[in-house]
Scaffold this motif. Structure first.
Motif, PDB file in Angstrom:
ATOM      1  N   MET A  55      54.596  34.792  48.696  1.00  0.00           N
ATOM      2  CA  MET A  55      54.020  36.348  48.710  1.00  0.00           C
ATOM      3  C   MET A  55      53.652  36.915  47.338  1.00  0.00           C
ATOM      4  SD  MET A  55      53.383  38.588  50.842  1.00  0.00           S
ATOM      5  CE  MET A  55      52.592  39.748  50.233  1.00  0.00           C
ATOM      6  N   VAL A  92      50.090  35.815  46.567  1.00  0.00           N
ATOM      7  CA  VAL A  92      49.040  36.552  47.188  1.00  0.00           C
ATOM      8  C   VAL A  92      48.887  37.795  46.646  1.00  0.00           C
ATOM      9  CG1 VAL A  92      48.718  37.699  49.534  1.00  0.00           C
ATOM     10  CG2 VAL A  92      49.328  35.370  49.600  1.00  0.00           C
ATOM     11  N   ILE A  93      50.019  38.503  46.352  1.00  0.00           N
ATOM     12  CA  ILE A  93      49.832  39.867  45.616  1.00  0.00           C
ATOM     13  C   ILE A  93      49.128  39.613  44.235  1.00  0.00           C
ATOM     14  CG2 ILE A  93      51.289  41.588  44.391  1.00  0.00           C
ATOM     15  CD1 ILE A  93      53.538  41.144  46.729  1.00  0.00           C
ATOM     16  N   LEU A 106      47.105  37.371  43.072  1.00  0.00           N
ATOM     17  CA  LEU A 106      45.700  36.823  43.259  1.00  0.00           C
ATOM     18  C   LEU A 106      44.859  38.015  44.008  1.00  0.00           C
ATOM     19  CD1 LEU A 106      44.017  34.502  43.360  1.00  0.00           C
ATOM     20  CD2 LEU A 106      44.573  34.032  45.799  1.00  0.00           C
ATOM     21  N   SER A 107      45.567  38.854  44.850  1.00  0.00           N
ATOM     22  CA  SER A 107      44.732  40.006  45.505  1.00  0.00           C
ATOM     23  C   SER A 107      44.362  40.847  44.330  1.00  0.00           C
ATOM     24  CB  SER A 107      45.414  40.684  46.495  1.00  0.00           C
ATOM     25  OG  SER A 107      45.769  39.887  47.617  1.00  0.00           O
ATOM     26  N   LEU A 108      45.316  41.309  43.260  1.00  0.00           N
ATOM     27  CA  LEU A 108      45.339  42.244  42.423  1.00  0.00           C
ATOM     28  C   LEU A 108      44.222  41.623  41.506  1.00  0.00           C
ATOM     29  CD1 LEU A 108      48.768  43.476  41.929  1.00  0.00           C
ATOM     30  CD2 LEU A 108      46.926  44.659  42.794  1.00  0.00           C
ATOM     31  N   ILE A 128      41.687  39.454  42.125  1.00  0.00           N
ATOM     32  CA  ILE A 128      40.520  39.747  42.693  1.00  0.00           C
ATOM     33  C   ILE A 128      39.908  41.294  42.865  1.00  0.00           C
ATOM     34  CG2 ILE A 128      39.099  39.527  44.713  1.00  0.00           C
ATOM     35  CD1 ILE A 128      40.999  37.237  45.398  1.00  0.00           C
ATOM     36  N   MET A 129      40.899  42.079  42.916  1.00  0.00           N
ATOM     37  CA  MET A 129      40.576  43.610  43.009  1.00  0.00           C
ATOM     38  C   MET A 129      40.041  44.257  41.700  1.00  0.00           C
ATOM     39  SD  MET A 129      43.063  45.964  45.167  1.00  0.00           S
ATOM     40  CE  MET A 129      44.327  44.953  46.289  1.00  0.00           C
ATOM     41  N   THR A 138      36.488  42.839  41.185  1.00  0.00           N
ATOM     42  CA  THR A 138      35.582  43.385  41.877  1.00  0.00           C
ATOM     43  C   THR A 138      35.565  45.106  41.976  1.00  0.00           C
ATOM     44  OG1 THR A 138      36.809  43.016  43.898  1.00  0.00           O
ATOM     45  CG2 THR A 138      35.253  41.552  43.421  1.00  0.00           C
ATOM     46  N   PHE A 191      46.261  36.544  54.301  1.00  0.00           N
ATOM     47  CA  PHE A 191      45.386  36.730  53.206  1.00  0.00           C
ATOM     48  C   PHE A 191      44.005  36.348  53.373  1.00  0.00           C
ATOM     49  CE2 PHE A 191      43.813  34.944  49.389  1.00  0.00           C
ATOM     50  CZ  PHE A 191      43.863  35.918  48.372  1.00  0.00           C
ATOM     51  N   PHE A 210      35.669  46.760  47.717  1.00  0.00           N
ATOM     52  CA  PHE A 210      36.538  46.400  46.881  1.00  0.00           C
ATOM     53  C   PHE A 210      37.293  45.353  47.567  1.00  0.00           C
ATOM     54  CE2 PHE A 210      39.871  49.067  44.683  1.00  0.00           C
ATOM     55  CZ  PHE A 210      39.671  48.302  43.446  1.00  0.00           C
ATOM     56  N   ILE A 211      36.929  44.170  47.018  1.00  0.00           N
ATOM     57  CA  ILE A 211      37.657  42.646  47.704  1.00  0.00           C
ATOM     58  C   ILE A 211      38.992  42.781  47.176  1.00  0.00           C
ATOM     59  CG2 ILE A 211      37.083  40.110  47.705  1.00  0.00           C
ATOM     60  CD1 ILE A 211      34.245  40.749  47.120  1.00  0.00           C
ATOM     61  N   LEU A 262      45.274  41.725  50.680  1.00  0.00           N
ATOM     62  CA  LEU A 262      46.554  42.139  50.380  1.00  0.00           C
ATOM     63  C   LEU A 262      47.453  42.650  51.453  1.00  0.00           C
ATOM     64  CD1 LEU A 262      48.861  41.895  48.257  1.00  0.00           C
ATOM     65  CD2 LEU A 262      47.833  44.066  47.521  1.00  0.00           C
TER      66      LEU A 262
END
Lengths: 276, 171
Positions: A1, A4-5, A7-9, A11-12, A15, B59, B72-73, B78
Motif C-alpha cells: 500500500m 502505491v501511495i 507512486l501516486s504522489l 505521478i501527481m 503531472t 491502482f 491530474f494523473i 490512489l
C-alpha cells in the motif's frame, strides 16, 4: 500500500494541472476510444432521427407550423439587427472605439461523441482534434451560449471542460446593466451555476442574463452564460450570491462550435470588404 | 493460456466500463449521475483476491481512468488503490458467496472512493467548488452502483470461482 501511495504522489507531482499538453500515452489511450465513441454517438443520432420521423404526424405538422412562424419572426428580427450592427460599426469607427468586441468568430463545428465518465468532472469529448486545428484553451460555444473550454487535445478528439465543472470559473457581467461583475462557478450540476463576488449594491434580479466579461484570455466578451434564478445575501452582508440556470442545455447538447479565433468588428469589416 | 485469458478480461473490464460510462450511461444518467463501473469491478476483485493483488489492480484501474481524463494523473489511481486495500482487509471476515456482501462492498467502496477524491480535490486542486449538491450526487451514485452491483456480482463471483476469472497462482 505504501508503494502505491508513494507512486501516486510522484505521478501527481509530475503531472500538474497546468500541463500544456497531455502525454503520448494519454493521446493513444484516448484515440483508442474515439472511433467507438463516434460509432455509438452516430447510432444514437440516427436512432433519434428515425424516432422523430415515425412520431405522431399531427404533432409534426403543428411543430412545422410553429417553426415557420418563428422563422419568419427571426428573419425580420435579423434584418433589424443587421441594420443596428452596421450602425454600431459606423459609430464605433467615428468614435475610434478600439475595444475588441464579440462579433466575428472563426469557428470549427464538432459533434459530441462522449460525455464525462465520472461524476467528479464535467466534460464532453468532441470529434475534432489537432488535425482540425483545435488547441488547448479555445472557447467552446453552442447557439444558445457558452459551453466551456478545450481542456486537452489528441489527434482526432478533444476534451471540452464544461462551465458546470467544479474547477471552472468564468468572469461575468450582467447583459442589461453591464455593471455588475462577478465570477460564475460550476457546481457539477448541468442545470445550475453559481455567481459569486457580487457587490451588495448591485441591481441584480431574477431573470437577468449573465454574459462573459471578456476579462480572461479564454472567453470572448458577451457570450451568454445563464439566467439568474435566485439572488441571496451572503452572511457578511457585503456580497451577494446568485443562482443561474445555464443557457445551454448540457444534457441534450449534440453539436458545439469551437472558437478558433475572433476578430474585433472593424477588422472583420475590413476583411469582408477585401473579400468583396 | 487460461492465465492470459484472465489477464485479458481483467484489462478489458475497466476499459469497457469507461467506454460505457462515457457513452451509454452518461446519455441516460440519473439526475446527471453516472455509475462507477470501474469501481464496482475493483471492489469485486479486491473482495475475491489477495490484498496486494487487489491494491495493485485498483491502482492500475484508477490510473487508466486518470489517463483517459488527462487531468491530474494519480488521483483516481490512489483513491481506487486505497479503496481496494481497505476492502481487501475485510476479506476473511465476510461470506463472499452472499450477494448482499457484494452490494455492501460496493456501498463501502463508493463511500471510501468519494471521500478520497473529495479530500484530494480540496488539497491538490487550485479551484474546487463545493456545495450540498455534491452529497446528493454521491447518494445517487451509491444507489446506481448498488443497483448494478447485484447482477454483476452474480456473474463476477461465479467467474472468479468456476469461470474465466478463476485465480491461477500469480496475478
Amino acid at each position: 500500500m505504501l508503494f502505491v501511495i508513494v507512486l501516486s504522489l510522484i505521478i501527481m507531482s509530475k503531472t500538474s494541472i497546468h500541463r500544456e499538453n497531455i502525454t503520448l500515452l494519454e493521446k493513444i489511450i484516448r484515440d483508442s476510444y474515439t472511433p467507438l465513441q463516434s460509432g455509438v454517438s452516430g447510432v444514437k443520432y440516427n436512432w433519434d432521427g428515425w424516432t422523430i420521423a415515425f412520431a405522431n404526424k399531427k404533432n409534426q405538422s403543428r411543430t412545422i407550423e410553429s417553426l415557420k412562424k418563428q422563422n419568419n419572426n427571426l428573419v425580420m428580427q435579423n434584418q433589424k439587427l443587421l441594420e443596428y450592427r452596421a450602425e454600431a460599426l459606423r459609430l464605433r469607427k467615428i468614435l475610434a472605439f478600439a475595444e475588441p468586441k464579440r462579433d466575428e468568430y472563426n469557428l470549427i463545428s464538432a459533434r459530441v461523441v462522449a460525455r464525462n465518465s465520472q461524476n467528479w468532472y464535467k466534460y464532453l469529448v468532441i470529434d475534432q482534434g489537432q488535425e482540425a486545428g483545435v488547441v488547448k484553451d479555445m472557447a467552446v460555444i453552442s447557439p444558445q451560449g457558452l459551453v466551456g473550454r478545450v481542456g486537452s487535445v489528441s489527434r482526432n478528439s478533444a476534451q471540452v471542460i464544461l462551465i458546470t465543472d467544479r474547477e471552472t470559473a468564468v468572469g461575468a457581467i450582467l447583459q442589461k446593466t453591464r455593471e455588475t461583475r462577478g465570477i460564475v462557478e460550476g457546481l457539477g450540476n448541468s442545470s445550475q451555476l453559481r455567481m459569486v463576488n457580487i457587490p451588495y449594491y448591485s441591481k441584480i434580479e431574477k431573470g437577468n442574463i449573465v454574459v462573459t466579461s471578456g476579462l480572461s484570455k479564454v472567453y470572448p466578451k458577451g457570450i451568454a452564460i445563464g439566467k439568474i434564478s435566485k439572488v441571496t445575501k451572503e452572511p457578511s452582508g457585503l456580497l451577494l450570491t446568485a443562482q443561474l440556470k445555464p443557457m445551454t442545455d448540457f444534457d441534450k447538447l449534440e453539436e458545439v462550435l469551437v472558437i478558433k479565433d475572433y476578430f474585433p468588428p472593424v477588422e472583420a469589416l475590413e476583411e469582408d470588404a477585401a473579400d468583396g | 493460456m487460461d492465465r492470459y485469458v484472465r489477464i485479458f478480461i481483467l484489462i478489458l473490464l475497466p476499459w469497457l466500463a469507461i467506454f460505457l460510462q462515457s457513452t451509454v450511461f452518461s446519455t441516460y444518467s440519473i439526475k446527471g449521475t453516472v455509475p462507477d463501473l470501474v469501481l464496482i469491478f475493483v471492489a469485486f476483485f479486491a473482495l475475491l483476491n489477495r490484498v496486494r493483488e487487489g491494491t495493485v489492480y485498483g491502482f492500475l484501474c484508477g490510473l487508466l481512468e486518470d489517463l483517459v481524463l488527462g487531468r491530474f494523473i494519480g488521483m483516481n489511481a490512489l483513491a481506487k488503490g486505497l479503496t481496494a486495500y481497505i476492502l481487501g482487509k475485510l476479506q476473511g471476515n465476510v461470506f463472499q458467496e452472499n450477494i448482499l456482501v457484494g452490494a455492501f462492498c460496493v456501498f463501502l467502496a463508493t463511500c471510501i472512493n468519494a471521500l478520497c477524491i473529495f479530500l484530494m480535490s480540496l488539497v491538490f486542486l487550485p479551484v474546487f467548488h463545493v456545495d450540498m449538491g455534491l452529497v446528493a450526487a454521491i447518494i445517487y451514485q451509491i444507489v446506481y452502483n448498488i443497483a448494478l452491483a447485484v447482477p454483476l456480482y452474480l456473474w463476477y463471483y461465479d467467474s472468479s470461482n468456476y469461470g474465466r476469472l478463476r485465480h491461477y497462482g500469480e496475478f
